[in-house]
Design an enzyme around this catalytic site. Sequence first.
Site, short mmCIF file in Angstrom:
data_model
loop_
_atom_site.label_atom_id
_atom_site.label_comp_id
_atom_site.label_asym_id
_atom_site.label_seq_id
_atom_site.Cartn_x
_atom_site.Cartn_y
_atom_site.Cartn_z
N ASP A 285 17.13 -13.86 3.42
CA ASP A 285 16.05 -14.52 2.61
C ASP A 285 16.88 -14.71 1.26
O ASP A 285 17.96 -13.90 0.97
CB ASP A 285 14.83 -13.93 2.54
C1 BGC Z 1 11.77 -17.78 0.68
C2 BGC Z 1 12.19 -18.36 2.02
C3 BGC Z 1 12.80 -19.76 1.59
C4 BGC Z 1 13.98 -19.65 0.69
C5 BGC Z 1 14.60 -20.76 0.49
C6 BGC Z 1 12.77 -17.44 -0.45
O1 BGC Z 1 12.11 -17.41 -1.38
O2 BGC Z 1 11.05 -16.49 1.08
O3 BGC Z 1 10.96 -18.55 3.00
O4 BGC Z 1 13.30 -20.44 2.86
O5 BGC Z 1 13.35 -18.89 -0.27
O6 BGC Z 1 13.99 -21.73 -0.35
#
Ligand code: BGC
Length: 736
Positions: A285
């Site tokens: 993530d």
């Molecule tokens: C989130 C993810 C997301 C990623 C990219 C993160 O902060 O937890 O779910 O896919 O950002 O945008």
Amino acid sequence: MNEKTIIEDYKQQEKTEILKRSSEQLIEAVNSLLSKMTLAEKVGQMYQAAHFGAELVGPSVDNIDTVDLIKQGRVGSILSMSDKTMLYKLQKLAVEESRLRIPLLYAYDVVHGYKTIFPISLGLACTWDETIVKKTSEVAATEAARSGIHMTFAPMLDVVKDPRWGRVMESFGEDHYLGSVYAKAYVEGFQKDSLTSRNAVAACAKHFIGYGLSEAGREYNTVDLSEMKLRQEYLPPFKAAIDAGVASVMSAFNVVGGIPATGNKYLLRNLLKDELSYKGMVISDYDSSGEMIHHKTARDLKEVAEKSLIAGLDMEMVTKSYVKHLEIIVDESPYLMPYVDDSVRRILTLKYNLGLFDDPYKGLTDHSEDYTLTEEHRKIAYEAAVKSIVLLENDGVLPLSQTQTVGLIGPFVQSNEVNGAWSALGNHQDTVTLAEGFKEDTFVCCQGCSVLGDDLISESDLAVAMADVDVIVLAIGEDENMSGEGASRAFLDLPGRQNELIEMVSKLNKPCVTVVFSGRPLDLRLLKEHSNALVQGWFLGSESGYALADVLKGVVAPSGRLSMSMPYCVGQVPVYYNQLPTGRPVPKNNSTHRFSSRYIDIPNEPLYAFGHGLTYTIFEYSHFTTTATRLTTNENVLVRLKVTNSGEVTATETVQLYIEASYHSVSRPVKELKMFKQVRLKPGEHEIVEFDVGYETLCHIDEKLISSASAGCYMIHIGKSSSDIVFTKEIVLEVT
Ligand code: BGC
């Protein structure tokens, strides 16, 4: 080249044919490319850069010049970029200026639609209809793929039980079985029959694993998840996505067993890659690898890189621990080289599967407008929105009659800010308001107050505005930004002065239908008290107003069923239907027994239970039978009942089958949803609904962490919701 010539350039690009490779050809192509790569180029593939101009946050993110890295072949993917000119420019750099011409992979959060916006996932989950859910992800994939996006960060498969957590809006709710059904549908919809399709995007099952358990509903908070719970409840939706061929999995921010999920070898390598035989790519993530420093399980970025690689993390999102340190680490510890190769193989395989080596400009050469927000896509958005609406209460005021003059009151009456968080490129201007849904009817409108502000209409002005109306539709709720990532709440009430508006409306002494817009279950006690009908309207996306108006007017009967319990009040959360039994149940004949498991000030039960939802007709259940009362491990029992629409309108009923085990080596939930079936019946019609109950249906993880069912009694419950059980039958499992 200036911007204009670049656009001309990509519009004139010839589409190259995308090849379908056999698995042997694929392996050969990937291995041949891998053999030509330097270690630096391999590590480069393992890096996903932030989009240009992104505001970088996190313990380990900084601005390395991405353009230079792309030219050196040291970027594998780019996050959250949608501008086609930029996408084209950077891809051109990658495939024309880098040594091995490996195309970039473009990833975006396409969660509930790209341009055409569908209901938020928690709402979609209330459809209990995997066919419509699949259609929405098919459309989202087409729109995104035809705009140059290759991969989406969805579906979000976290099982959620705490509505204080803002990300419940992104999930399919509290039940892992329901979540697993949708996981399959979503992945199949995104990925179509093959990733080579020009209408497909690679899906990403996230967040592996346990993020939905953030303590106290506080975003990015710690998680404690037992191995038994992990395997029983949190893993099944991911398993369903893997079985459906999901192309990627995202590791979670949280710790599991004290070890950050992103650096957790047990989770990523042993469980996901080895035990579940997952062959796709694992991505972190947003800086979740770097956050190991904040978790205090890595001293510095070099340790982050080493732990992540060993754990099985293939690609880092935004963090640069791999880019900066992996070459040195592998030089120092050459035994780690196969790990790098394995990761790069997975990444290259995905790029080949998507056809990027054949046509790196896939989607970019399309005239995207022809594929987005089409009439057909809007029709699907309308159907999905209608089916996501849950009628919680109705004393008969609904459906509204055509002769009534309707008073539309509240901040959501004329608001198009009902797409919900994670709405990709959805524009509010393309979203239909509730008032627009009533455009053919006789109505008056009055905002009354704003969602968040301090403004409030006076009692006298409201009375004047509503003097001639027969029935009120009150549209209230949370602002759409009050749920989603980074939007935890301690209270589940209505913001601003909406409670005062409700009290004022009730003084008008007119029948009142309340529609709630929210990204989470709210505390609805006050609304229940003051409303003749209560409708959960979530954030329904592009067709919101048409869908709601049609349900309120009875053009179509509501069919949504709650995917998450609605708490009585915030002090009760987490409250969910499949809780474990307590050693001190409340005695049936003494509901205030002091030393039993209960509150002294509120009931134990939620205000509305999981699976609840009303409609405009009466469904009668009868002729309930089972073909046997005993079964062995290889026998099945057929459960049968007759469902009759004895009311006056065509509607859809969702028949739910729960089981209750009397004994196991570990404590099992008081009820477990195992199957459900939907029937759509005209007035007077009936249908026989059947469920095939076998050994598998009765299983649960046991003390040895294996799925099994103990010999003994099982109650089969057939219900209209988890709390409205119509028939119960005991069957006995014999295990030899
Ligand atoms: C989130 C993810 C997301 C990623 C990219 C993160 O902060 O937890 O779910 O896919 O950002 O945008």
